[in-house]
Scaffold this active site. Structure first.
Site, PDB file in Angstrom:
ATOM      1  N   GLU A 176       4.723  29.394 -11.090  1.00 48.92           N
ATOM      2  CA  GLU A 176       4.830  27.503 -10.721  1.00 48.92           C
ATOM      3  C   GLU A 176       4.206  27.139  -9.024  1.00 48.92           C
ATOM      4  O   GLU A 176       4.939  27.204  -8.516  1.00 48.92           O
ATOM      5  CB  GLU A 176       6.625  26.978 -10.406  1.00 48.92           C
ATOM      6  CG  GLU A 176       7.630  27.064 -11.515  1.00 48.92           C
ATOM      7  CD  GLU A 176       8.512  26.945 -11.417  1.00 48.92           C
ATOM      8  OE1 GLU A 176       9.025  25.626 -10.118  1.00 48.92           O
ATOM      9  OE2 GLU A 176       9.713  26.814 -12.598  1.00 48.92           O
ATOM     10  N   GLU A 370      10.200  30.018 -18.851  1.00 48.86           N
ATOM     11  CA  GLU A 370      12.016  28.989 -18.391  1.00 48.86           C
ATOM     12  C   GLU A 370      12.279  27.546 -19.337  1.00 48.86           C
ATOM     13  O   GLU A 370      11.280  26.745 -19.181  1.00 48.86           O
ATOM     14  CB  GLU A 370      11.976  28.411 -16.447  1.00 48.86           C
ATOM     15  CG  GLU A 370      11.364  29.992 -15.725  1.00 48.86           C
ATOM     16  CD  GLU A 370      11.679  29.670 -14.311  1.00 48.86           C
ATOM     17  OE1 GLU A 370      12.136  28.422 -14.269  1.00 48.86           O
ATOM     18  OE2 GLU A 370      11.224  30.048 -13.341  1.00 48.86           O
TER      19      GLU A 370
HETATM   20  O1  IFM Z   1      15.242  28.252 -10.382  1.00 45.22           O
HETATM   21  C1  IFM Z   1      14.294  27.746 -10.802  1.00 45.22           C
HETATM   22  C2  IFM Z   1      13.513  28.949 -10.478  1.00 45.22           C
HETATM   23  O2  IFM Z   1      12.568  29.433  -9.313  1.00 45.22           O
HETATM   24  C3  IFM Z   1      12.487  27.710 -10.811  1.00 45.22           C
HETATM   25  N1  IFM Z   1      11.892  27.322 -12.250  1.00 45.22           N
HETATM   26  C4  IFM Z   1      12.934  26.351 -12.044  1.00 45.22           C
HETATM   27  C5  IFM Z   1      14.529  26.891 -11.511  1.00 45.22           C
HETATM   28  C6  IFM Z   1      15.882  25.421 -11.548  1.00 45.22           C
HETATM   29  O3  IFM Z   1      15.281  24.615 -10.840  1.00 45.22           O
END
Ligand code: IFM
Length: 463
Positions: A176, A370
């Protein structure tokens, strides 16, 4: 109104393709703790979390889930759930306490032990090289606004693949970079907490350069599968027929998605985003030859998806700090139930995103790296009946299946997160885990969602 595909209807049994990869993800600062063990030096998050007012109740990652010491138990839980893949990240300040220069063998050994433990349990390790914990010593030299940081990152990649390349099948350069650049340097709600639009574009470019250099270092070290993970979303205009709303959505889509996707997968910044580098005085960081480095081929694009965005044009709206250059655009509240993060739950946004990626950026295999939800779980008789989270996961898996059925080249799904952890500015106040962590005792409790997920994995499908 679009018809709902049968895949998306609860109660329709679905099967995923053979070989579909199932797993869960975490990140170093969010779970490891052991902040000064074995030579680790402070990261920007150690500093930020100690800065008054930055993180909920001043929570830090000093102890977190104490995974550094409890990784064996955590891997045992993964095995119990039947996870095939575990995505973790590497703490740069453990490996290179000075940011650059010599490798700290004791830090490296932790990941060596973790990888061996995973493999012994039949779980494939997926290593992310940067999930936001930049060594503070590098931030002191400008952090991601300093071009040297990209080269130091490539050195980190080389060190990691030299040690673990024989056992780690899949590598991810960055997690990210949108958050690192815009939350870290524009709005300042993440470490290092700077509020400087120019710096955010400089950081963004150097992050992408680091990605490209990292890909090359990983390949040179023999990495088998190399990827990048982006947090992307579907950005929708409030009134799809209104050209102003369409332009607003296009602009936010540029900042959220295209400013990363185009240079990495097409070899150039889109014109509207390149114009922002000029506008904010950051174009000087783009050097001849960078585009080719950034577009070094990858094998897999990691998709982190949580919520769609809805925007409209509004005369006089000021630009939010997180989206530099977005004057006249307003984000609109969506008519969906929300999670404990106040994020709207809308799996159709994931379906839309996957189909868009498959169309606009074909030939790039995708993986959900994710997806998950925070809910204010309660423990009852030693159990966590997190039906909201199960509903969230099921809805999104149905959306994933619908995209697969329509041809998206999707290789796997990783739930965020394996366990409750340090949710950045929210500290330990938000729980995303499918396994509960009691931070007083470090006791783990397998939530109902984890049991449900284990069944999904076991049958490779939904009922
Ligand atoms: O916890 C975070 C993660 O570190 C990166 N993506 C989003 C998740 C939820 O906010």
């Amino acid at each position: 109104m679009t018809a709902v595909a049968p895949d998306q209807l609860t109660g329709t049994a679905l099967r995923f393709p053979q070989g579909f990869r199932w797993g869960a993800a975490t990140a170093s600062y969010q779970i490891e703790g052991a902040a000064s063990d074995d030579g680790r030096t402070p990261s920007i998050w150690d500093t930020f979390s100690r800065t008054p007012g930055k993180v909920f109740e001043g929570h830090t990652g000093d102890v977190a889930c104490d995974h550094y010491h409890r990784y064996r138990d955590d891997v045992a839980i993964m095995a119990e759930l039947g996870l095939g893949t575990y995505r973790f990240s590497v703490a740069w300040p453990r490996i290179k306490p000075d940011g650059s220069g010599p490798v700290n063998g004791r830090g490296l050994d932790f990941y060596d032990r973790l990888v061996d433990e995973l493999l012994a349990k039949g779980i494939s390790p997926m290593a992310t090289l940067y999930h936001w914990d930049l060594p503070q010593v590098l931030e002191d030299r400008g952090g991601w606004t300093n071009r040297d940081t990209a080269y130091y990152f490539a050195d980190l990649a080389a060190a990691m693949v030299a040690k673990l390349g024989d056992r780690v099948a899949t590598w991810t350069t960055l997690n990210e970079p949108w958050c690192s650049a815009f939350l870290g340097y524009a709005s300042g709600i993440h470490a290092p907490g700077r509020q400087d639009a120019k710096a955010s574009f400089e950081a963004l470019h150097h992050l992408l350069l680091a990605h490209g250099l990292g890909v090359r270092a990983l390949r040179a070290g023999g990495a088998r599968e190399v990827s990048l993970t982006l947090n992307m979303t579907s950005v929708r205009p409030l009134n799809p027929a209104d050209p102003h709303d369409q332009a607003a959505a296009r602009h936010i889509d540029g900042l959220q998605n295209r400013i990363f996707l185009d240079p990495v997968l097409r070899g150039y910044y889109p014109d509207d985003m390149r114009a922002l580098f000029d506008r904010f005085g950051a174009a000087h960081v783009i050097k001849p030859g960078d585009d080719a480095v950034i577009a070094s081929p990858i094998d897999l694009l990691g998709v982190n998806y949580y919520q769609p965005a809805l925007v409209r044009a509004k005369i006089g709206a000021t630009a939010g700090l997180t989206n530099p250059g977005s004057e006249g655009i307003e984000e609109v509240r969506q008519p969906h139930p929300v999670t404990d993060m106040d994020w709207p739950v809308d799996p159709s946004g994931l379906y839309e995103l996957l189909m868009r990626l498959a169309t606009d950026y074909p030939d790039t295999p995708l993986m959900i790296t994710e997806n998950g939800a925070a809910y204010a779980d309660v423990v009852e008789d030693g159990r966590v009946h997190d039906t909201d989270r199960i509903g969230f996961l099921e809805g999104h898996l149905r959306a994933v299946h619908a995209a697969l059925s329509e041809g998206a080249d999707l290789r796997g799904y990783l739930a965020w997160s394996l366990m409750d952890n340090y949710e950045w500015g929210y500290g330990y106040g938000k729980r995303f885990g499918i396994v509960r962590v009691d931070y007083d005792t470090q006791r783990r409790t397998v939530k109902d969602s984890a049991r449900w997920y284990a069944e999904v994995i076991g049958r490779n499908g939904l009922e």
